[in-house]
Structures are given as C-alpha cells and as structure tokens.
Design an enzyme around this catalytic site. Structure first.
Site, mmCIF file in Angstrom:
data_model
loop_
_atom_site.group_PDB
_atom_site.id
_atom_site.type_symbol
_atom_site.label_atom_id
_atom_site.label_comp_id
_atom_site.label_asym_id
_atom_site.label_seq_id
_atom_site.Cartn_x
_atom_site.Cartn_y
_atom_site.Cartn_z
ATOM 1 C CE LYS A 288 -4.660 13.778 -0.266
ATOM 2 N NZ LYS A 288 -3.619 12.814 0.142
ATOM 3 C CD GLU A 377 0.997 -2.139 3.679
ATOM 4 O OE1 GLU A 377 0.551 -1.015 3.988
ATOM 5 O OE2 GLU A 377 0.428 -2.892 2.846
ATOM 6 N NE ARG A 405 -3.272 -4.251 4.358
ATOM 7 C CZ ARG A 405 -3.802 -3.390 3.496
ATOM 8 N NH1 ARG A 405 -3.396 -2.140 3.484
ATOM 9 N NH2 ARG A 405 -4.719 -3.773 2.647
#
Length: 644
Positions: A288, A377, A405
C-alpha cells in the site's frame, strides 16, 4: 490547475489505447500512472495509498482483459483511481470527490467501465459471481468476470459467502486478492495470519511454482490437459497435507502468491488464467502506497492524507489564529477512556475502523478492553451482545452507513433480547466527499422503529459526553434497552469541551431560546444552524423559539405538548432522511394527540444525494442557516400571500 500526464498516459483515453501499446511499454505506463495519481492527490486531495498499491494490477487487468465487455469489479472503491484514469476520466480526474465532479468510487452511472457501484467493502465476489451466472444464462460464455478484493475486505462474512457459492459453480470468475496486510488500519485476525503463512511457506511456494510451470505448458498436452492438471493438484495436496489451502477447500483453484508489482509477470499470469475455466483466485502481494516512500512507511496516515507537498512529503495543515474544536470522533475516543477509567465493565468494539472512529485511543490506553474485529459489522454487533449478556458495558462504534449491514443483528441479537448495548454511530448525516455510499442518512429512521431502543443525537461535544455518561449508567444498563448516539463527521463547535460530565434524563429535550409565532425543533448538531438562523431573523424582527429535542426516541412528550399548545407553526430540522425520521415522529405525535398546526420539515429528501462538502450538501437540501431562516419566513408569511 490541470495535471499534465506523461507521454504514454496522455495517449490512453480508453483501455483499447492501452492494449495497442507494446508490452515492453507497460512499465513506463505504470510509472506515469503512479506519478499522475501522486500529482493529483497532492493538489486536490482524496484517497492515496490504496490506488498506488494497485497500479500494476490495474494496468495488467485492462491490458489482458477486454473491458468493459469483460466485467471488472473493484472492492473497495478507493483503490480504483488508476482504473478511472485509464477509462476515459483522466482529464476530469481533478474533479474527483468535489461537488458536481467525479465520484471517489466506481459508479455505474459514471462510466460503462464501472460495472458495479462500490464503497462498502466485500461486495465484489458476490457481484461478479452474479454477473458470471447471468452470462451463462444469456449464453455469453466468452465473457470474463473479475473481482479485485483487498485482503482487509476478505474479513467480512459476505466475501466468504460469495466464495462458498462460487466454489459450487462452474462460473468463469477470477478473484484477484490484493494482499497488502492493510485496509485503512492494519488488518487483524486469523485470516491475516493465514495469508502470511501462505506467503512465507518455502515448501508451499516451491510446489506452487512447479505446478504453475506445468500449467503454463497445458496447451502441449491437448485433450489430456485436464487429467494432468488434476494429477498435479492431487499430488500437491498429498505432499502438503499439513498445509491445507482455505481457498482450495472452497473449490476455488488457487494461484500464487505472486508479486503484484511485477507488471510483466502479472500480464503473463493473467493471460494464462484466461484459458483456465471455472472459479479461481489469484493471490497478489502488494505494498500500500507503493512508489511514494512516506506512504509506504506510514500506510494508515497516508490512506487519505489530504493535501501535501509531493516533494517533501509534508502534509499541509490549516493554520488557525484561535483554538479549534476537536473532531466528534476524538471527543468520543477520549471520553470513552475517561469513563472506562472509572467503570471497569466498559469495553469498546469497532469493525476495522480504530483510527477512523478514534477507538485507537482506548486501544492504546487499555488494549485488553478494546476490540477491532475486522470488517465485520454483523459480528461486531453480535459479539457486543454476547459481552452484554455477561454484564459488560459495551460501546460498539460503527459508522452510520456501515451499521446498515448489521441491522438484523441489532433487532434479533440486541433489542429482542433486551441487551443494553451502546451504539455510537459516527459519520451520521452527510459524510462529505465520500458520497452516497457513506452518507449516514437513514439511522434515525431505522433505529427509531425498533422496540427497546433509545435514539439520541447530541447538539455539541459536551452533549455527546453527557449522553455517553448517561448510557453507561446503572440506570440505563439495567433497563433492557439499547442506546444509540449518532454524531457527524468532522469538527464540533466547542474548543473548550472538557467540562464535567452530567447525566441526561432519557427522553428530555431542552429549550435553547423562547420566541413567538414559530417553533424550530432540531435534533443533533444541525441545531447549531438554527442558532445562527435565529440570529439572522432577529435582525428582521422575527423571533422564533428553538428547541433541541436531543432524543428522537423516546420523544420529550411534555415539551411537545407545550410546543403544540403555544405554536401553530412548527419547523423540524434533521440531517437524516425525511421519510420516517425525526420530523415524521413529531407529526405522528401531533396527529395522535389531536393537535392542528402547520408543520414544515427540513431534512434529507427521498433521493440519492451525491458527494460534496457537508456545507454544500446542507445548502442543497435547504437546512443550512439560510435555509432554516427561509423556511421560518415561509411559515410566517405564506398564509398571508407574501412570497419570500
């Protein structure tokens, strides 16, 4: 200021232009694309490290596959800047995330190359599998379907559900696992450790290299190729009984790990994979922030750094001449630690957003009592419910848009069971430049309809602290009701916010100022616009009353009786959806109790609101200070035939 692309990138207006280049030119394309992203984000802002890490993957995918006919799904969308630049949006890329400009995420309405809209994580495998099955049903067998998923997104249950289904089909699906050990914060959990084991096992990698070399020669074996591949795979499994492969066990043919920054090898591998039928997974190792040293060294900081000097790496910060209010998320983080120091039953939970929610403050101070559960979640809510059954006081911090969610878990695992979990919903209201996938527009409506739920919204930082203090009290914790506290992204209004904590009476609002003719009822920080609106109107000789209701459920019925007994013109203001939200609750009260009044509601309309700065979106929806003042005038003068 338009950023000038490199000489090869300047010629690429669509992937067809890229595919017309010689393969030896691809490293230069990658270098120019990476520099173009750095140049743009340093000047205009946006997400950063994720897109730098997939430059080579992006170029290879569009070079090898016939997009947009071949369907390419990105997961999550903030790694798709290179994709946007290569697919006809290079010259407008400077508008990325600005009001009226390009979306920061792939968006179906924006380009035919954006095959699926994304923003929330872990949707790519299911979406691409659906596309692949649809292609089979439509007798379109030559179309390829590609899902590029970050390893952080692999921690969500939806990704496993998609893989589990894919493995039972013969759909032409290629899952590209972008493994950089990061989402926004470092990845956590057993999957991270498993992927690390795969990438560091010398025996496993040696065997996979041998298999790959043989697979690359498949065409020489003619009709017996399938039999040989089967034998190779069986031999590999026999040799490595101790090194079972999660993806192979789901019937996904696994390839890798390979260097995700070696463009030539990526092109070779993807060309080979085009000829291998069925569901398969390519494991690519990436960094990244690749190609920009500061971003490689501090990947969390450079996920979305804001504006910066691309030469020195210095992130540009605004300079203020007086103390500024803190972010709401930081008030949450510091207050949670303050409360936890006095209440040893308090714990914190977040699904992969410790820095975004400021749960990292507690993680540093009390690591054994704060939990990052990954991008999960649903698990976060049920995990919190499990701890609550044992008497823990659980602060479960989830962005408002992501709480959607886990709605089933809120109802089934928390409220039906009368468990007092405290839900702190960050980024409520408009999330700003992240746009409609991240706006927290619906929480007031979807939480207030659930039994055994308290729903509140603080007007400022001190109110946030007081609501948190109230939610963890024995009175609330023994009452069998969950407690939602929702607050916005960004700074508050109180530079000096560390005042003593006070308990708030559940369901009790407060009068900000008294007035005549019109009553303004607000909930949450949007009420600060109403304060300014009242000042504006005072200069015109108009003095509305202003009430901060504080709770959407339970409503302060005593205060509402007072309001409807005194005022026949009422304005409700919320930064949530008008359908079923705070204004609807006030109308229900009025109807149920037989009051007659003219009520005007301001809030988020029944439409998808696009991205932009929060103040721009508030103005668009008419509930900034000027919009509130205008609505008060309309209530006062419209019945007199006066146009305002």
């Amino acid at each position: 200021m338009l950023i000038t692309p490199g000489k090869l990138l300047a010629k690429i207006n669509a992937p067809d232009d890229l595919r017309n280049l010689d393969r030896t030119e691809l490293p230069q394309v990658c270098a120019e694309l990476r520099q173009f992203i750095i140049d743009n984000v340093s000047v205009y802002g946006g997400h950063f490290g994720a897109s730098l890490g997939v430059v080579e993957l992006t170029v290879a995918l569009h070079y090898v596959f016939n997009t947009p006919d071949d369907q390419l799904v990105w997961d999550v969308g903030h790694q798709a800047y290179g994709h946007k630049i290569l697919t006809g949006r290079r010259d407008s890329f400077y508008t990325n995330r600005f009001y009226g400009g390009l979306s920061g995420f792939p968006k179906r309405k924006e380009s035919p190359y954006d095959s699926f809209g994304v923003g929330h994580s872990s949707t790519s495998i299911s979406a691409a599998l659906g596309m692949a099955v649809a292609s089979q049903l439509q007798n379109y067998p030559k179309r390829h379907h590609l899902a590029v998923i970050g390893d952080g997104a692999m921690t969500a249950g939806l990704a496993f559900e998609g893989m589990n289904h894919a493995g039972s089909t013969d759909a032409d699906l290629l899952i590209v696992l972008n493994d950089n050990c990061m989402s926004i914060d470092p990845n956590v959990g057993a999957l991270r450790e498993y992927l690390t084991d795969i990438t560091t096992s010398p025996t496993y990698n040696k065997m996979k290299d041998e298999v790959w070399n043989l697979l690359g020669k498949m065409s020489k074996f003619g009709k017996s190729a399938q039999e040989i591949v089967s034998k190779i795979e069986s031999g590999l499994k026999s040799t490595l009984l101790h090194q079972s492969n999660l993806f192979e066990s789901l019937h996904l043919r696994y390839f890798g790990p390979i260097d995700g920054h070696d463009i030539d090898h990526l092109v070779s591998v993807m060309n080979d994979l085009k000829d291998i039928p069925g569901p398969k997974l390519l494991h690519c190792l990436t960094v990244k922030g690749k190609g920009y040293s500061p971003a490689e060294k501090d990947q969390t900081k450079w996920h979305a750094p804001g504006l910066f000097d691309k030469v020195t790496g210095e992130i540009k910060k605004k300079v203020y001449d007086k103390p500024q209010p803190p972010k709401y998320q930081d008030v949450f983080g510091h207050t949670l630690v303050e409360l936890a120091e006095k209440n040893d039953r308090i714990v914190g939970v977040t699904p992969a957003m410790p820095s975004g929610s400021s749960m990292n403050i507690m993680m540093k101070a009390m690591p054994e009592r704060a939990f990052d559960v990954g991008i999960a979640e649903q698990h976060a809510v049920t995990f919190s419910a499990g701890m609550a059954t044992q008497g823990q006081v659980v602060f479960c911090n989830i962005y408002s848009t992501f709480m959607q969610r886990a709605y089933d878990q809120v109802i089934h695992d928390v409220c039906i069971q009368e468990l007092p979990v405290i839900f702190c919903l960050d980024r409520a209201g408009f999330a700003g430049a992240d746009g409609p996938t991240h706006h927290g527009a619906y929480d007031l409506a979807y939480m207030r309809c659930v039994p055994n739920m308290i729903v509140s919204a603080p007007m400022n930082e001190q109110e946030l602290r007081n609501l948190m203090y109230t939610a963890q009290s024995d009175e609330v914790q023994q009452g069998g009701r969950a407690f939602t506290i929702r607050y916005p992204r960004g700074e508050g209004v109180m530079p000096n916010w560390r005042t003593p904590l006070e308990k708030v009476e559940i369901g009790r609002g407060r009068k900000i100022c008294d007035g005549q003719e019109v009553a303004i009822l607000t909930v949450g920080p949007i009420g600060n616009y109403a304060v300014t609106a009242c000042e504006l109107l005072k200069n015109e000789g108009i003095t509305p009353a202003h009430y901060d209701m504080r709770f959407v459920k339970p409503l302060d019925e005593a205060m509402l009786h007072e309001i409807f007994s005194r005022f026949d013109k009422v304005l409700t203001v919320e930064d949530g959806c008008l359908m079923g939200g705070f204004g609807s609750a006030v109308l229900e009260f009025m109807t149920d109790h037989g009051y007659i009044a003219r009520v005007k509601r301001l809030g988020i309309p029944d439409a998808i609101v696009e991205h932009g700065e929060q103040i721009e979106l508030h103005r668009e929806c008419g509930f900034d200070s000027e919009g509130i003042a205008r609505a008060v005038r309309e209530l006062m003068f419209a019945e007199r035939g006066i146009i305002v």
